[in-house]
Design a protein around this motif. Structure first.
Motif, short mmCIF file in Angstrom:
data_model
loop_
_atom_site.label_atom_id
_atom_site.label_comp_id
_atom_site.label_asym_id
_atom_site.label_seq_id
_atom_site.Cartn_x
_atom_site.Cartn_y
_atom_site.Cartn_z
N ASP A 150 -7.47 3.27 -1.54
CA ASP A 150 -6.29 3.83 -2.21
C ASP A 150 -6.66 5.10 -2.96
O ASP A 150 -5.98 6.13 -2.86
CB ASP A 150 -5.70 2.83 -3.20
N GLU B 237 0.83 -1.21 0.00
CA GLU B 237 0.00 0.00 0.00
C GLU B 237 0.86 1.25 0.00
O GLU B 237 0.60 2.21 -0.73
CB GLU B 237 -0.92 -0.02 1.22
N ARG C 183 0.81 3.96 -3.13
CA ARG C 183 0.40 5.35 -2.95
C ARG C 183 1.59 6.30 -3.10
O ARG C 183 1.44 7.40 -3.66
CB ARG C 183 -0.26 5.52 -1.58
#
Length: 339
Positions: free
Chosen positions: A170, A134, A138
């Protein structure tokens, strides 16, 4: 219980709403399949006259991974010339800037801006899919958006990114960035679309469907348009769904949506069928009679005879509708709010 709406400020520059074509790459019939710029020039102008609200280059349909960096720049310069010569120099042109590294994507963004693109479309990195956490995902988008002179559209297509999927968390987090303006959901996840549109207004973060076979559901759910490979074959019909819906003629829009959804099934099968369909139904109108112009770039192969006939049968349901719609004329007019 009401949904909490975002308090993000409006973004400085948003992608205009509507239907966009992810333009296919056209090649010469030489062994090395060079880009056929004259063919792509003619195709670009036909798409604009057909009512498309914007064009996307170097996406999946454009075979971006098969083009060199110099080829990408040349294609974008040619596209900008095509729309300028039509009399709409500010027409929206979106450029794919997807690279496997942050540095590569930033370089492609700079190239695209210099070549005349208006916006940038970015897939997540995926070469080492298990390493795309993640934070990596990002961080990648934020770093590219920080460096890009073009507003960035998050492109979600798990089918070409080893299954990596930008989920609604996200995208909600990325929407906070002032230079990340929209998403294209080729994942076809309408639930994700609703979560985003119920949180953000279109001037905070816009949501586009990834094909025209669910354009009406996208619009009804608060999305603002779509990017559809079908536009390469039948631009007038696909753009007309949006035009009818936005003008309040929703019953007519739904009727056309049904036909487009059936025709687009061929595009869902493979890019080779999309390109064949463009050659079969549109080639002669563009003066492009060599079927090799519409072949995929090697090592990928054109469809076999059985697949070709199936494509003709499936797509033919739109021929009458397409032929009944008049082309648009430009020069002193406007396209999608651009002068």
């Amino acid at each position: 219980m009401p949904i909490t709406k975002s308090t993000l400020p409006k973004k400085a520059k948003m992608l205009p709403p509507g239907v966009y074509t992810p333009v296919i790459s056209l090649y010469t019939s030489t062994p090395t399949q060079e880009i056929d710029h004259s063919a792509m020039y003619a195709h670009a102008q036909y798409l604009v006259r057909g009512g498309m609200h914007g064009l996307v280059y170097q996406g999946t349909n454009g075979e971006a991974v098969l083009l060199s960096r110099e080829e990408k720049k040349a294609v974008l310069r040619n596209a900008r010339k095509a729309v300028t010569d039509l009399g709409v120099p500010d027409y929206p042109i979106v450029a794919g800037i997807s690279g496997q590294s942050t540095n590569e994507s930033i370089e492609l963004a700079k190239d695209a801006e210099e070549a005349g693109a208006s916006f940038a479309l970015l897939l997540p990195p995926s070469f080492w899919a298990k390493s795309v956490t993640e934070d990596v995902l990002r961080g990648f988008y934020r770093d590219v958006a920080d460096a890009s002179g073009l507003p960035v559209i998050c492109y979600n297509f798990p089918g070409v990114t080893s299954g990596i999927d930008l989920n609604s968390d996200d995208l909600t987090a990325l929407a906070d960035h002032p230079n990340i303006i929209a998403t294209k959901l080729t994942c076809g996840n309408v639930g994700k679309l609703v979560r985003l549109t119920s949180t953000f207004s279109p001037d905070q973060f816009s949501v586009y469907g990834g094909s025209s076979d669910f354009l009406i559901p996208t619009l009804e759910a608060g999305g603002v348009g779509c990017v559809t490979g079908m536009g390469n074959v039948f631009p007038k019909s696909t753009a007309r769904i949006y035009d009818l819906w936005i003008s309040g003629k929703k019953d007519e829009a739904r009727q056309l949506q049904e036909v487009v959804a059936h025709a687009e099934w061929a595009c869902k099968k493979s890019l080779a069928l999309t390109k064949f369909g463009a050659g079969h139904f549109l080639g002669k109108k563009l003066g492009l009679t060599d079927p090799k112009t519409f072949y995929p770039r090697r090592p990928y192969a054109p469809p076999n005879e059985k697949a070709q006939q199936w494509t003709v049968d499936v797509m033919s349901v739109l021929v009458e509708e397409e032929d009944s719609i008049a082309e648009k004329s430009f020069g002193k007019g406007q396209v999608n709010g651009t002068k």
